[in-house]
Design a protein around this motif. Structure first.
Motif, PDB file in Angstrom:
ATOM      1  N   UNK A 297       0.832  -1.205   0.000  1.00 29.33           N
ATOM      2  CA  UNK A 297       0.000   0.000   0.000  1.00 29.33           C
ATOM      3  C   UNK A 297       0.868   1.258   0.000  1.00 29.33           C
ATOM      4  N   UNK A 298       1.911   1.215   0.851  1.00 31.10           N
ATOM      5  CA  UNK A 298       2.826   2.365   0.914  1.00 31.10           C
ATOM      6  C   UNK A 298       3.428   2.633  -0.462  1.00 31.10           C
ATOM      7  N   UNK A 301       0.872   4.299  -2.620  1.00 34.10           N
ATOM      8  CA  UNK A 301       0.703   5.720  -2.290  1.00 34.10           C
ATOM      9  C   UNK A 301       1.857   6.527  -2.872  1.00 34.10           C
ATOM     10  N   UNK A 302       3.067   6.026  -2.634  1.00 33.03           N
ATOM     11  CA  UNK A 302       4.232   6.757  -3.129  1.00 33.03           C
ATOM     12  C   UNK A 302       4.189   6.907  -4.654  1.00 33.03           C
ATOM     13  N   UNK A 303       3.783   5.830  -5.311  1.00 30.31           N
ATOM     14  CA  UNK A 303       3.711   5.903  -6.779  1.00 30.31           C
ATOM     15  C   UNK A 303       2.635   6.883  -7.224  1.00 30.31           C
ATOM     16  N   UNK A 304       1.499   6.855  -6.528  1.00 33.29           N
ATOM     17  CA  UNK A 304       0.406   7.744  -6.916  1.00 33.29           C
ATOM     18  C   UNK A 304       0.828   9.200  -6.809  1.00 33.29           C
ATOM     19  N   UNK A 384       0.556   0.763  -9.521  1.00 30.92           N
ATOM     20  CA  UNK A 384       0.044   1.617  -8.447  1.00 30.92           C
ATOM     21  C   UNK A 384      -1.439   1.389  -8.139  1.00 30.92           C
ATOM     22  N   UNK A 385      -2.248   1.078  -9.169  1.00 33.51           N
ATOM     23  CA  UNK A 385      -3.687   0.894  -8.923  1.00 33.51           C
ATOM     24  C   UNK A 385      -3.909  -0.299  -8.005  1.00 33.51           C
ATOM     25  N   UNK A 388      -2.560   0.315  -4.507  1.00 35.41           N
ATOM     26  CA  UNK A 388      -3.424   1.174  -3.689  1.00 35.41           C
ATOM     27  C   UNK A 388      -4.622   0.405  -3.168  1.00 35.41           C
ATOM     28  N   UNK A 389      -5.082  -0.546  -3.983  1.00 37.98           N
ATOM     29  CA  UNK A 389      -6.279  -1.282  -3.613  1.00 37.98           C
ATOM     30  C   UNK A 389      -6.000  -2.331  -2.526  1.00 37.98           C
TER      31      UNK A 389
ATOM     32  N   UNK B  58      -3.064   7.097 -13.727  1.00 45.30           N
ATOM     33  CA  UNK B  58      -2.576   5.850 -13.161  1.00 45.30           C
ATOM     34  C   UNK B  58      -2.697   4.712 -14.170  1.00 45.30           C
ATOM     35  N   UNK B  85       1.842  12.847 -12.596  1.00 43.32           N
ATOM     36  CA  UNK B  85       1.075  12.736 -11.348  1.00 43.32           C
ATOM     37  C   UNK B  85       1.653  13.654 -10.291  1.00 43.32           C
ATOM     38  N   UNK B  91      -3.841  13.891  -5.277  1.00 43.27           N
ATOM     39  CA  UNK B  91      -4.815  12.847  -4.937  1.00 43.27           C
ATOM     40  C   UNK B  91      -5.351  13.031  -3.517  1.00 43.27           C
ATOM     41  N   UNK B  99       1.137   7.899   5.087  1.00 38.51           N
ATOM     42  CA  UNK B  99       2.123   6.913   5.546  1.00 38.51           C
ATOM     43  C   UNK B  99       2.210   7.003   7.066  1.00 38.51           C
ATOM     44  N   UNK B 114       9.781  13.799  -4.185  1.00 36.23           N
ATOM     45  CA  UNK B 114       9.863  13.173  -5.506  1.00 36.23           C
ATOM     46  C   UNK B 114       9.983  14.217  -6.615  1.00 36.23           C
TER      47      UNK B 114
END
Lengths: 392, 236
Positions: A297-298, A301-304, A384-385, A388-389, B58, B85, B91, B99, B114
């Motif tokens: 998940x982390x 989030x970071x990728x998003x 990332x999708x 995140x899910x 995404x 993004x 978002x 986090x 980033x």
């Protein structure tokens, strides 16, 4: 910019390591044990190798030994002086040896006796702590004098100064003119329980004029092979067809054999310990893989919010390198500590070497990188999708 | 009027799900102008999430084009999308997605890391963002030490920190009680008044009504808000 990113990643790595202390310590344990055992085992091996080298060196530097194995072949004064004239030879020292009954008042003992010349002191690296050594004049006049080994001196005279006193060798009175400095035992030979007399007197004591051993000292270490050949050729010329009746040994050969044995031992021990380092690396990989799936998940989030593949890759890679580097450093401290303890309590000689410490540390870093790449790559490739899910 | 900030033309996306082809998006076209506050409303399974993933860069569409701030997104690589993004989109998630091991301030700083901003700049802009959502005093708190509403505010601050072109909120009040929901919505309205473009994705009509403009999505098809459709959604 990249530097800043790495610094930031190191900070984050420490954060995540701190937040999971027990697991991090357990993960590092593999590396800690690996690095410290490399250091301990290699230091022990190098310590004993150093020990052996110094013991061999105690026998005398640049030493060549000529032995005769047959009574047919006699090393005469003439032969010996011819050997002494060879260009690479610095000094020559013939030996007659045997055992004599030594008596002083009521103390008696069997002690080995060596009859030799003045050069013996240099050739065999034997120094006197009191009085003087034998001189060439003593040999000429067949003086009944003796130089005692430190242990022999203690046996017969205790703490008193034996120089100037008399002892009985096979019933004859000999004047003690010197006492040797203690050398300790080397390679099973005690150099301290001995009586040294002039060569001519020694021949009388042994009841034989035959010289079975001659020690030769070369001029320099680099020339030892040349001197050895010189001596062999001279002997071959002097005793044609009798090459089986004598032998020439080079101190360097003994040393080389010994050091090749101890080198093999060092490599072997280092190799075995390195395997545990490797196993430690697999432990790191295992934990990093768990960490990646725990932190899906982390990663999402970071990728998003804009982390690129390389950002995630770097983060996890640095985490595994920080883990292995910390393990490596703790391992070095532990290795040095345990090594010290082993040398103190088990009375073993230990020799730490900076290159070994450095190499084992670098190896642990490499282990961190190699085994960190796979999990880090896995993390960086997450979609990332889906990340995140995920529930975590 | 300016060029629209988002321009989607005939976008389609299909998934294979258990051997069946699902048309998550079917020839969708949408234009969003700068400064708008748009709600996208639809029941679950309507293609709403897929549309959000598309808007949020995404995912790649199968067909059609997506122009964000004048740039064609459809053909970009994953790394380029990550950069987009980071720069263009803020978002806001249903369950905040902070986090947990980082403080509020560090969470808000994350997109700036980033983006490659310097430490000083990061701190300043993150504090500014936190100030905008009224949580300056809680900068050093961990998410677990904050209430749900406060966590969502931190998440909004994080979305704002990179000064993105659009704020993309996916059920931002879904995990909050009604009182806090109202506060968060109010905050979003304030942000909109400050000039931020906001896209709100929800299944809740009451919440969607807070936006200035509403579009609905069902079975992958998008329709501009009409009185007739509103009645259908009233049941959700």
């Amino acid at each position: 910019m990249l530097f800043l990113g790495i610094l930031q990643s190191i900070k984050m790595a420490f954060k995540s390591i701190r937040s999971n202390k027990l697991r991090s310590v357990l993960t590092m344990l593999g590396i800690i044990i690996g690095v410290s055992s490399v250091i301990i085992l290699v230091s022990i091996a190098q310590g004993s190798s150093k020990n052996i080298t110094s013991q061999i060196n105690q026998l005398g530097k640049n030493l060549l030994t000529v032995n005769t194995y047959s009574t047919d072949l006699e090393l005469t004064d003439d032969t010996i002086s011819q050997l002494g004239k060879l260009s690479g030879v610095k000094a020559v020292s013939p030996i007659v040896s045997g055992r004599v009954n030594v008596r002083k008042d009521r103390t008696t003992s069997q002690v080995s006796v060596i009859g030799t010349n003045a050069s013996y002191s240099d050739v065999r690296d034997t120094k006197v702590s009191r009085g003087r050594f034998i001189t060439d004049l003593d040999i000429e006049y067949r003086q009944k004098i003796a130089v005692l080994g430190s242990e022999t001196a203690e046996t017969f005279f205790g703490v008193n100064n034996p120089v100037g006193e008399y002892i009985q060798l096979n019933g004859n009175s000999y004047k003690v003119v010197g006492v040797l400095a203690s050398k300790g035992s080397s390679l099973g030979q005690s150099g301290d329980n001995v009586v040294i007399v002039p060569l001519s007197t020694g021949q009388l004591l042994a009841g034989s004029t035959s010289i079975s051993t001659v020690y030769l000292q070369g001029k320099s270490e680099s020339q030892m092979n040349f001197v050895m050949n010189e001596v062999k050729m001279k002997l071959a010329a002097l005793f044609p067809g009798k090459s089986n009746d004598y032998g020439v040994t080079n101190q360097q050969d003994v040393m080389d054999t010994m050091s090749s044995v101890t080198n093999t031992m060092t490599m072997l021990l280092g190799g075995i310990a390195s395997i545990s380092l490797l196993v430690g690396g697999i432990g790191i990989m295992n934990i990093m893989l768990v960490s990646v799936s725990e932190r899906t998940k982390e990663i999402g989030i970071r990728k998003a919010i804009g982390a690129k593949r390389k950002d995630i890759l770097l983060q996890f890679l640095i985490e595994s390198v920080v883990l292995s580097a910390m393990g490596g450093m703790i391992g070095i401290l532990l290795g040095l500590g345990c090594g010290k303890m082993v040398s103190t309590f088990m009375n073993m000689s230990i020799s730490f070497s900076a290159p070994v410490i450095l190499y084992s540390f670098l190896f642990s870093l490499i282990v961190g990188v190699v085994f960190g790449v796979f999990p880090a790559n896995k993390a960086s490739k997450l979609n990332p999708i889906q990340a995140l899910r995920s529930g975590a | 009027m300016d060029k629209p900030i988002i321009q989607i033309n005939n976008m389609s996306k299909t998934y294979q799900l258990g051997g069946e082809t699902v048309h998550a998006l079917n020839n969708v076209s949408l234009e969003i102008n700068k400064g708008e506050f748009l709600a996208i409303i639809g029941p679950s399974g309507s293609g709403k999430s897929t549309l959000m993933n598309m808007l949020g860069c995404l995912d790649h569409p199968d067909q059609g084009s997506y122009l964000l701030d004048g740039k064609e997104i459809g053909k970009m690589t994953d790394n380029q999308l990550a950069a987009i993004r980071n720069q263009k989109i803020g978002f806001i998630f249903q369950n905040f997605n902070l986090l947990s091991k980082l403080t509020a301030l560090e969470n808000v700083e994350l997109p700036l890391i980033y983006a490659g901003a310097s430490a000083g700049e990061r701190h300043k802009r993150a504090m500014d963002s936190l100030n905008k959502v009224g949580l300056k005093e809680r900068a050093g708190h961990l998410p677990a030490q904050l209430s749900g509403g406060q966590q969502q505010r931190v998440a909004i601050a994080r979305a704002l920190a990179g000064q993105p072109a659009i704020l993309l909120a996916d059920e931002p009040t879904g995990a909050l009680d009604s009182k806090t929901s109202k506060e968060i919505l109010k905050l979003m309205q304030q942000l909109n008044e400050l000039g931020h473009t906001i896209i709100l994705i929800t299944h809740d009509l009451e919440i969607a009504k807070q936006a200035k403009r509403m579009v609905s999505i069902q079975d992958g098809e998008l329709q501009e808000n009409g009185g007739a459709l509103l009645g259908d959604f009233a049941i959700y």
